[in-house]
Design a protein around this motif. Sequence first.
Motif, PDB file in Angstrom:
ATOM      1  N   THR A 174       6.453  14.972   1.432  1.00 11.28           N
ATOM      2  CA  THR A 174       5.990  14.322   0.208  1.00 11.28           C
ATOM      3  C   THR A 174       5.117  13.142   0.643  1.00 11.28           C
ATOM      4  N   PRO A 175       4.431  12.474  -0.281  1.00 10.50           N
ATOM      5  CA  PRO A 175       3.628  11.305   0.114  1.00 10.50           C
ATOM      6  C   PRO A 175       4.436  10.217   0.809  1.00 10.50           C
ATOM      7  N   PHE A 176       5.753  10.185   0.582  1.00  6.95           N
ATOM      8  CA  PHE A 176       6.584   9.161   1.206  1.00  6.95           C
ATOM      9  C   PHE A 176       6.822   9.435   2.687  1.00  6.95           C
ATOM     10  N   ALA A 177       6.427  10.622   3.160  1.00  5.91           N
ATOM     11  CA  ALA A 177       6.527  10.938   4.589  1.00  5.91           C
ATOM     12  C   ALA A 177       5.337  10.412   5.371  1.00  5.91           C
ATOM     13  N   SER A 178       4.358   9.871   4.671  1.00  8.00           N
ATOM     14  CA  SER A 178       3.087   9.484   5.294  1.00  8.00           C
ATOM     15  C   SER A 178       3.239   8.472   6.421  1.00  8.00           C
ATOM     16  N   HIS A 179       4.237   7.594   6.327  1.00 10.60           N
ATOM     17  CA  HIS A 179       4.429   6.568   7.348  1.00 10.60           C
ATOM     18  C   HIS A 179       5.776   6.736   8.064  1.00 10.60           C
ATOM     19  N   HIS A 192      -0.475  13.860   2.617  1.00 10.15           N
ATOM     20  CA  HIS A 192       0.913  14.314   2.561  1.00 10.15           C
ATOM     21  C   HIS A 192       1.343  14.652   1.126  1.00 10.15           C
ATOM     22  N   ASP A 193       0.384  14.798   0.202  1.00 15.03           N
ATOM     23  CA  ASP A 193       0.790  15.044  -1.182  1.00 15.03           C
ATOM     24  C   ASP A 193       0.792  16.525  -1.552  1.00 15.03           C
ATOM     25  N   VAL A 194      -0.379  17.134  -1.692  1.00 15.65           N
ATOM     26  CA  VAL A 194      -0.420  18.522  -2.147  1.00 15.65           C
ATOM     27  C   VAL A 194      -0.516  19.491  -0.984  1.00 15.65           C
ATOM     28  N   SER A 195      -0.385  18.993   0.237  1.00 14.80           N
ATOM     29  CA  SER A 195      -0.650  19.843   1.391  1.00 14.80           C
ATOM     30  C   SER A 195       0.613  20.264   2.123  1.00 14.80           C
ATOM     31  N   GLY A 196       1.751  20.223   1.448  1.00 16.04           N
ATOM     32  CA  GLY A 196       3.003  20.558   2.104  1.00 16.04           C
ATOM     33  C   GLY A 196       3.013  21.930   2.727  1.00 16.04           C
ATOM     34  N   CYS A 197       2.639  22.934   1.955  1.00 14.23           N
ATOM     35  CA  CYS A 197       2.659  24.301   2.471  1.00 14.23           C
ATOM     36  C   CYS A 197       1.608  24.478   3.558  1.00 14.23           C
ATOM     37  N   LYS A 198       0.450  23.819   3.397  1.00  9.92           N
ATOM     38  CA  LYS A 198      -0.595  23.925   4.412  1.00  9.92           C
ATOM     39  C   LYS A 198      -0.120  23.309   5.713  1.00  9.92           C
ATOM     40  N   ASN A 199       0.544  22.143   5.604  1.00 11.23           N
ATOM     41  CA  ASN A 199       1.054  21.497   6.809  1.00 11.23           C
ATOM     42  C   ASN A 199       2.074  22.373   7.509  1.00 11.23           C
ATOM     43  N   GLU A 200       2.894  23.039   6.707  1.00 12.08           N
ATOM     44  CA  GLU A 200       3.912  23.897   7.295  1.00 12.08           C
ATOM     45  C   GLU A 200       3.255  25.016   8.095  1.00 12.08           C
ATOM     46  N   ILE A 225      -4.551   4.708   2.580  1.00  8.46           N
ATOM     47  CA  ILE A 225      -4.483   5.549   1.384  1.00  8.46           C
ATOM     48  C   ILE A 225      -4.699   7.011   1.758  1.00  8.46           C
ATOM     49  N   TRP A 226      -5.651   7.258   2.660  1.00  8.89           N
ATOM     50  CA  TRP A 226      -5.911   8.625   3.129  1.00  8.89           C
ATOM     51  C   TRP A 226      -4.681   9.214   3.811  1.00  8.89           C
ATOM     52  N   THR A 227      -3.985   8.408   4.602  1.00  9.08           N
ATOM     53  CA  THR A 227      -2.771   8.876   5.281  1.00  9.08           C
ATOM     54  C   THR A 227      -1.737   9.345   4.273  1.00  9.08           C
ATOM     55  N   ILE A 228      -1.639   8.625   3.174  1.00  7.91           N
ATOM     56  CA  ILE A 228      -0.716   9.026   2.108  1.00  7.91           C
ATOM     57  C   ILE A 228      -1.209  10.293   1.420  1.00  7.91           C
ATOM     58  N   SER A 229      -2.508  10.369   1.160  1.00  8.10           N
ATOM     59  CA  SER A 229      -3.049  11.485   0.375  1.00  8.10           C
ATOM     60  C   SER A 229      -2.905  12.824   1.077  1.00  8.10           C
ATOM     61  N   LEU A 255       0.827  -1.209   0.000  1.00  9.73           N
ATOM     62  CA  LEU A 255       0.000   0.000   0.000  1.00  9.73           C
ATOM     63  C   LEU A 255       0.857   1.253   0.000  1.00  9.73           C
ATOM     64  N   TYR A 256       1.893   1.241   0.820  1.00  5.56           N
ATOM     65  CA  TYR A 256       2.764   2.422   0.937  1.00  5.56           C
ATOM     66  C   TYR A 256       3.449   2.736  -0.386  1.00  5.56           C
ATOM     67  N   PHE A 257       4.153   1.772  -0.945  1.00  2.00           N
ATOM     68  CA  PHE A 257       4.923   2.045  -2.159  1.00  2.00           C
ATOM     69  C   PHE A 257       4.023   2.272  -3.372  1.00  2.00           C
ATOM     70  N   LEU A 258       2.920   1.546  -3.457  1.00  2.00           N
ATOM     71  CA  LEU A 258       2.028   1.714  -4.602  1.00  2.00           C
ATOM     72  C   LEU A 258       1.384   3.100  -4.602  1.00  2.00           C
ATOM     73  N   PHE A 259       0.709   3.444  -3.523  1.00  2.00           N
ATOM     74  CA  PHE A 259      -0.062   4.687  -3.515  1.00  2.00           C
ATOM     75  C   PHE A 259       0.799   5.918  -3.260  1.00  2.00           C
ATOM     76  N   ALA A 260       1.883   5.785  -2.521  1.00  2.00           N
ATOM     77  CA  ALA A 260       2.785   6.922  -2.346  1.00  2.00           C
ATOM     78  C   ALA A 260       3.478   7.256  -3.661  1.00  2.00           C
ATOM     79  N   THR A 261       3.844   6.228  -4.422  1.00  3.38           N
ATOM     80  CA  THR A 261       4.480   6.455  -5.718  1.00  3.38           C
ATOM     81  C   THR A 261       3.505   7.101  -6.697  1.00  3.38           C
ATOM     82  N   LEU A 262       2.274   6.582  -6.749  1.00  7.42           N
ATOM     83  CA  LEU A 262       1.263   7.175  -7.631  1.00  7.42           C
ATOM     84  C   LEU A 262       1.000   8.629  -7.252  1.00  7.42           C
ATOM     85  N   SER A 263       0.876   8.884  -5.966  1.00  8.61           N
ATOM     86  CA  SER A 263       0.613  10.243  -5.498  1.00  8.61           C
ATOM     87  C   SER A 263       1.794  11.163  -5.795  1.00  8.61           C
ATOM     88  N   TYR A 264       2.993  10.638  -5.606  1.00  9.97           N
ATOM     89  CA  TYR A 264       4.199  11.446  -5.820  1.00  9.97           C
ATOM     90  C   TYR A 264       4.324  11.871  -7.285  1.00  9.97           C
TER      91      TYR A 264
END
Length: 228
Positions: free
Chosen positions: A161-166, A209-217, A203-207, A45-54
């Motif tokens: 990035t999405p790879f930070a999700s876990h 962390h994708d386009v929300s970098g600045c918001k998270n900051e 999947i939500w945990t990964i999502s 799940l991590y590598f598949l969806f984090a890669t797709l999201s990235y």
Amino acid sequence: MDLVLNAADYYFFTPYIYPATWPEDSIFRQAVSLLIITNLGAYILYFLFATLSYYFVYDHSLMKHPQFLKNQVYREIMHSVQSMPWISLPTVSVFLLEVRGYSKLYDSIEEFPYGWFRFIASVLSFLFFTDMLIYWIHRGLHHRLVYKHLHKPHHIWKIPTPFASHAFHPLDGFLQGLPYHIYPFIFPLHKVVYLGLYVLVNIWTISIHDVSGCKNEKLFNGEFKKTE
């Protein structure tokens, strides 16, 4: 999780891995099998969806931000890969209790009066229950007494990035996932719904962390400064 375990036993473990003398209902065998299934599933799940999201969702211009770390994607992946096996240990203990019949998970909607109504209501209550508890757990992890020991490592990634999700401290990762495991021990929940929601949660945990970098900051920088 017993649905996955039974399928794994039928198609893989029993015919190809375990000796015929080792009964499928052995608690030790179930623990070993669940450990394998949980880790394998988590990595897939991590590598598949984090890669797709990235590659298809993540805004790569964020990588030019001055707070984006050197070799950050590699570091996020390594942190996640090293943390997930440790997160899986207490998680498997919960799955084992479910498989051994201590939860309120059920197979058939017809088991209860107003089965379909209960089915729909359980999904809504699951989302409310878990979201509420995660809020308070996350808030507690920002307390100054525990933040630097457990939660601060996840906030190293100011522009994630999405790879930070876990990429959590193992105890942090387990605690934030604990509400999903607590629910079926308190309230009835269909086994298929539980399994589907568990996958969607990852999947939500990964999502997030994708386009929300600045918001998270912006969201966490204030808390980070207060608790650091």
